[in-house]
Design a protein around this motif. Sequence first.
Motif, PDB file in Angstrom:
ATOM      1  N   LEU A 166      19.969  51.094  55.538  1.00  0.00           N
ATOM      2  CA  LEU A 166      21.127  51.958  55.756  1.00  0.00           C
ATOM      3  C   LEU A 166      22.377  51.091  55.865  1.00  0.00           C
ATOM      4  CD1 LEU A 166      21.929  54.982  56.309  1.00  0.00           C
ATOM      5  CD2 LEU A 166      21.931  54.368  58.733  1.00  0.00           C
ATOM      6  N   VAL A 167      23.266  51.220  54.900  1.00  0.00           N
ATOM      7  CA  VAL A 167      24.527  50.482  54.914  1.00  0.00           C
ATOM      8  C   VAL A 167      25.597  51.365  55.564  1.00  0.00           C
ATOM      9  CG1 VAL A 167      26.292  49.326  53.534  1.00  0.00           C
ATOM     10  CG2 VAL A 167      23.887  49.266  52.801  1.00  0.00           C
ATOM     11  N   LEU A 168      26.139  50.910  56.680  1.00  0.00           N
ATOM     12  CA  LEU A 168      27.136  51.680  57.412  1.00  0.00           C
ATOM     13  C   LEU A 168      28.501  51.513  56.745  1.00  0.00           C
ATOM     14  CD1 LEU A 168      26.082  50.782  61.070  1.00  0.00           C
ATOM     15  CD2 LEU A 168      25.462  52.815  59.748  1.00  0.00           C
ATOM     16  N   ALA A 169      28.948  52.571  56.079  1.00  0.00           N
ATOM     17  CA  ALA A 169      30.230  52.512  55.362  1.00  0.00           C
ATOM     18  C   ALA A 169      31.087  53.729  55.674  1.00  0.00           C
ATOM     19  CB  ALA A 169      29.976  52.415  53.860  1.00  0.00           C
ATOM     20  N   GLY A 170      30.822  54.367  56.819  1.00  0.00           N
ATOM     21  CA  GLY A 170      31.525  55.608  57.142  1.00  0.00           C
ATOM     22  C   GLY A 170      32.679  55.464  58.103  1.00  0.00           C
ATOM     23  N   GLY A 171      33.026  54.219  58.444  1.00  0.00           N
ATOM     24  CA  GLY A 171      34.132  54.013  59.372  1.00  0.00           C
ATOM     25  C   GLY A 171      35.484  54.332  58.747  1.00  0.00           C
ATOM     26  N   GLY A 229      34.631  48.993  53.340  1.00  0.00           N
ATOM     27  CA  GLY A 229      33.481  49.009  52.446  1.00  0.00           C
ATOM     28  C   GLY A 229      33.844  48.820  50.991  1.00  0.00           C
ATOM     29  N   ALA A 230      35.122  49.048  50.651  1.00  0.00           N
ATOM     30  CA  ALA A 230      35.562  48.932  49.263  1.00  0.00           C
ATOM     31  C   ALA A 230      36.078  47.536  48.929  1.00  0.00           C
ATOM     32  CB  ALA A 230      36.653  49.967  48.978  1.00  0.00           C
ATOM     33  N   VAL A 231      36.147  46.641  49.903  1.00  0.00           N
ATOM     34  CA  VAL A 231      36.606  45.275  49.644  1.00  0.00           C
ATOM     35  C   VAL A 231      35.610  44.570  48.720  1.00  0.00           C
ATOM     36  CG1 VAL A 231      37.152  43.036  50.682  1.00  0.00           C
ATOM     37  CG2 VAL A 231      37.781  45.147  51.863  1.00  0.00           C
ATOM     38  N   SER A 232      36.125  43.889  47.718  1.00  0.00           N
ATOM     39  CA  SER A 232      35.268  43.176  46.767  1.00  0.00           C
ATOM     40  C   SER A 232      35.261  41.694  47.113  1.00  0.00           C
ATOM     41  CB  SER A 232      35.778  43.392  45.335  1.00  0.00           C
ATOM     42  OG  SER A 232      34.962  42.686  44.424  1.00  0.00           O
ATOM     43  N   TRP A 233      34.176  41.253  47.737  1.00  0.00           N
ATOM     44  CA  TRP A 233      34.041  39.846  48.112  1.00  0.00           C
ATOM     45  C   TRP A 233      33.295  39.052  47.036  1.00  0.00           C
ATOM     46  CZ3 TRP A 233      36.381  38.482  52.681  1.00  0.00           C
ATOM     47  CH2 TRP A 233      36.615  39.485  53.617  1.00  0.00           C
ATOM     48  N   PHE A 234      32.327  39.698  46.436  1.00  0.00           N
ATOM     49  CA  PHE A 234      31.428  38.987  45.524  1.00  0.00           C
ATOM     50  C   PHE A 234      31.324  39.693  44.173  1.00  0.00           C
ATOM     51  CE2 PHE A 234      30.102  38.246  49.899  1.00  0.00           C
ATOM     52  CZ  PHE A 234      30.100  36.867  49.958  1.00  0.00           C
ATOM     53  N   GLY A 235      32.442  40.229  43.688  1.00  0.00           N
ATOM     54  CA  GLY A 235      32.467  40.850  42.374  1.00  0.00           C
ATOM     55  C   GLY A 235      32.134  42.318  42.366  1.00  0.00           C
ATOM     56  N   LYS A 236      31.827  42.883  43.534  1.00  0.00           N
ATOM     57  CA  LYS A 236      31.579  44.323  43.647  1.00  0.00           C
ATOM     58  C   LYS A 236      31.956  44.760  45.055  1.00  0.00           C
ATOM     59  CE  LYS A 236      27.205  43.853  42.758  1.00  0.00           C
ATOM     60  NZ  LYS A 236      25.757  44.120  42.533  1.00  0.00           N
ATOM     61  N   GLU A 237      32.149  46.052  45.234  1.00  0.00           N
ATOM     62  CA  GLU A 237      32.501  46.541  46.560  1.00  0.00           C
ATOM     63  C   GLU A 237      31.426  46.153  47.571  1.00  0.00           C
ATOM     64  OE1 GLU A 237      33.480  50.669  46.547  1.00  0.00           O
ATOM     65  OE2 GLU A 237      34.959  50.482  44.938  1.00  0.00           O
ATOM     66  N   GLN A 238      31.860  45.806  48.778  1.00  0.00           N
ATOM     67  CA  GLN A 238      30.959  45.253  49.773  1.00  0.00           C
ATOM     68  C   GLN A 238      29.810  46.197  50.112  1.00  0.00           C
ATOM     69  OE1 GLN A 238      30.575  42.360  50.730  1.00  0.00           O
ATOM     70  NE2 GLN A 238      29.525  42.354  52.704  1.00  0.00           N
ATOM     71  N   ARG A 239      30.067  47.500  50.140  1.00  0.00           N
ATOM     72  CA  ARG A 239      28.981  48.444  50.475  1.00  0.00           C
ATOM     73  C   ARG A 239      27.859  48.367  49.447  1.00  0.00           C
ATOM     74  NH1 ARG A 239      33.278  53.351  50.118  1.00  0.00           N
ATOM     75  NH2 ARG A 239      33.938  53.083  47.955  1.00  0.00           N
ATOM     76  N   CYS A 281      28.931  47.282  56.838  1.00  0.00           N
ATOM     77  CA  CYS A 281      29.478  46.790  55.567  1.00  0.00           C
ATOM     78  C   CYS A 281      30.604  45.787  55.778  1.00  0.00           C
ATOM     79  CB  CYS A 281      29.971  47.956  54.711  1.00  0.00           C
ATOM     80  SG  CYS A 281      31.441  48.772  55.375  1.00  0.00           S
ATOM     81  N   ASP A 282      30.916  45.452  57.028  1.00  0.00           N
ATOM     82  CA  ASP A 282      32.030  44.534  57.286  1.00  0.00           C
ATOM     83  C   ASP A 282      31.548  43.185  57.806  1.00  0.00           C
ATOM     84  OD1 ASP A 282      31.189  45.376  59.735  1.00  0.00           O
ATOM     85  OD2 ASP A 282      33.115  46.195  60.396  1.00  0.00           O
ATOM     86  N   LEU A 283      30.398  42.730  57.288  1.00  0.00           N
ATOM     87  CA  LEU A 283      29.851  41.410  57.627  1.00  0.00           C
ATOM     88  C   LEU A 283      29.768  40.592  56.334  1.00  0.00           C
ATOM     89  CD1 LEU A 283      26.915  42.596  59.945  1.00  0.00           C
ATOM     90  CD2 LEU A 283      29.162  41.776  60.674  1.00  0.00           C
ATOM     91  N   PRO A 284      30.890  40.087  55.826  1.00  0.00           N
ATOM     92  CA  PRO A 284      30.907  39.472  54.496  1.00  0.00           C
ATOM     93  C   PRO A 284      30.160  38.151  54.389  1.00  0.00           C
ATOM     94  CG  PRO A 284      33.022  39.171  55.578  1.00  0.00           C
ATOM     95  CD  PRO A 284      32.230  40.094  56.444  1.00  0.00           C
ATOM     96  N   LEU A 285      29.824  37.522  55.523  1.00  0.00           N
ATOM     97  CA  LEU A 285      29.155  36.221  55.477  1.00  0.00           C
ATOM     98  C   LEU A 285      27.634  36.346  55.577  1.00  0.00           C
ATOM     99  CD1 LEU A 285      31.592  34.086  57.673  1.00  0.00           C
ATOM    100  CD2 LEU A 285      31.667  34.566  55.228  1.00  0.00           C
ATOM    101  N   LEU A 286      27.140  37.569  55.498  1.00  0.00           N
ATOM    102  CA  LEU A 286      25.691  37.778  55.511  1.00  0.00           C
ATOM    103  C   LEU A 286      25.042  37.085  54.320  1.00  0.00           C
ATOM    104  CD1 LEU A 286      25.110  41.534  56.459  1.00  0.00           C
ATOM    105  CD2 LEU A 286      24.391  39.530  57.739  1.00  0.00           C
ATOM    106  N   GLU A 287      23.841  36.565  54.545  1.00  0.00           N
ATOM    107  CA  GLU A 287      23.067  35.940  53.481  1.00  0.00           C
ATOM    108  C   GLU A 287      21.684  36.572  53.412  1.00  0.00           C
ATOM    109  OE1 GLU A 287      23.095  31.916  54.780  1.00  0.00           O
ATOM    110  OE2 GLU A 287      25.076  31.479  53.957  1.00  0.00           O
TER     111      GLU A 287
END
Length: 388
Positions: free
Chosen positions: A197-202, A212-222, A285-291
């Motif tokens: 479950l990706v939390l993108a409802g904030g 959730g719409a921020v593109s960090w890695f070539g696609k929206e983060q969600r 969806c706001d943890l961009p450094l996840l691996e």
Amino acid sequence: MTSKEHKKHTDLVRPALGNYGRNEWAIVGAPCMYIKALADKVIGALSATYKCAYADTSHNDEIILAPGRLASGAVLDYTDQINYQQFNYNNAPTPFKLRQQFSEADLVLVNGNHQQAKAQVVIIYSNKEASLQKRLKQLTNVELILLAENVDDVFDFIKEGLPNWQNIPIYQLDETHKIIAFFEAKMQQAKPILNGLVLAGGKSMRMGFDKGAVSWFGKEQRYHVADMLKPFCQEIFISCRAEQKPQIDINYNVLEDTFTGLGPFGAILSAFREQPDKAWLVVACDLPLLETDTFKSLVSQRNVSSIATAFNSPDNEFPEPLITIWEPKSYPVLLAFLAQGYSCPRKVLINSDVNLLQISNPDALTNVNTPEELEKAKRTIHQKIANA
């Protein structure tokens, strides 16, 4: 003129519970002392891995006073004993209350001479043949047959009443290792399937635009997070508010919030409302450094007997609720907290039995809520790419 049938209640997906819990067996067909002895052996062997429970009926036919203050009219009497906690109730529990009481248990064994369960273990004991025959209608899901001492075969009425009896495992009652292995296998098979479950409802009020719409890695983060979950989960859903639903890519499953106004807490409850027998790997969806290794660590160390498996936050030493595996048994716990006026997932984790892990890469839990934090995370990501 015809009228549509009026429906009073909303259709809800009900958890696969029996009289006590999801995994329950009534042991029937032998004197109660044999049933209790068998239950002791199984519980003793499995209790290090699973939370076990036992249900029985008192065999004392004498009229005695109710314990504690119940005799004075109290509805509940609680005593903090030295080695255990004791609750005495004045009234018999309803089926709903009973399941609440046993909700923490992974495995429930029941004295089938007095109580019923959704699966049965039948002991073939020569002096109990007539008693067992009276209970034939209760044998709705026999999964194991045990032959007591000096018994060579299954009773004829069992063979007639259970057309598939030859496909049921049959052991000697003293083959303890086989019986324990049977229950271990059943519990492994009952391990809840894991969904994502990706939390993108904030509402992203501090950020000023949809995080959730921020593109960090070539696609929206969600979508990036949802794709990261694919190796670990059977189904992956993007959690969102109703008005966000049309914005979500049709190639991704959407799970709309039905517990509204509660933030992540409501999203988790909405997921369990949809599929209450699945476990949910919930990630913001706001943890961009996840691996990927972060998810691998979480899933590999998952403990289905706890209500959740979570990382210990390196910032405040509290559990991090927004990258957590929530087990099905957490659903009634979350609802109970909500009933008392609490809607904080972290508070639930702090006050519950949780499998708490240390994270090897604390940066993975970096939360981005503001434009300043976004720019800092961008620099960190670019630096990592450059170093690689």
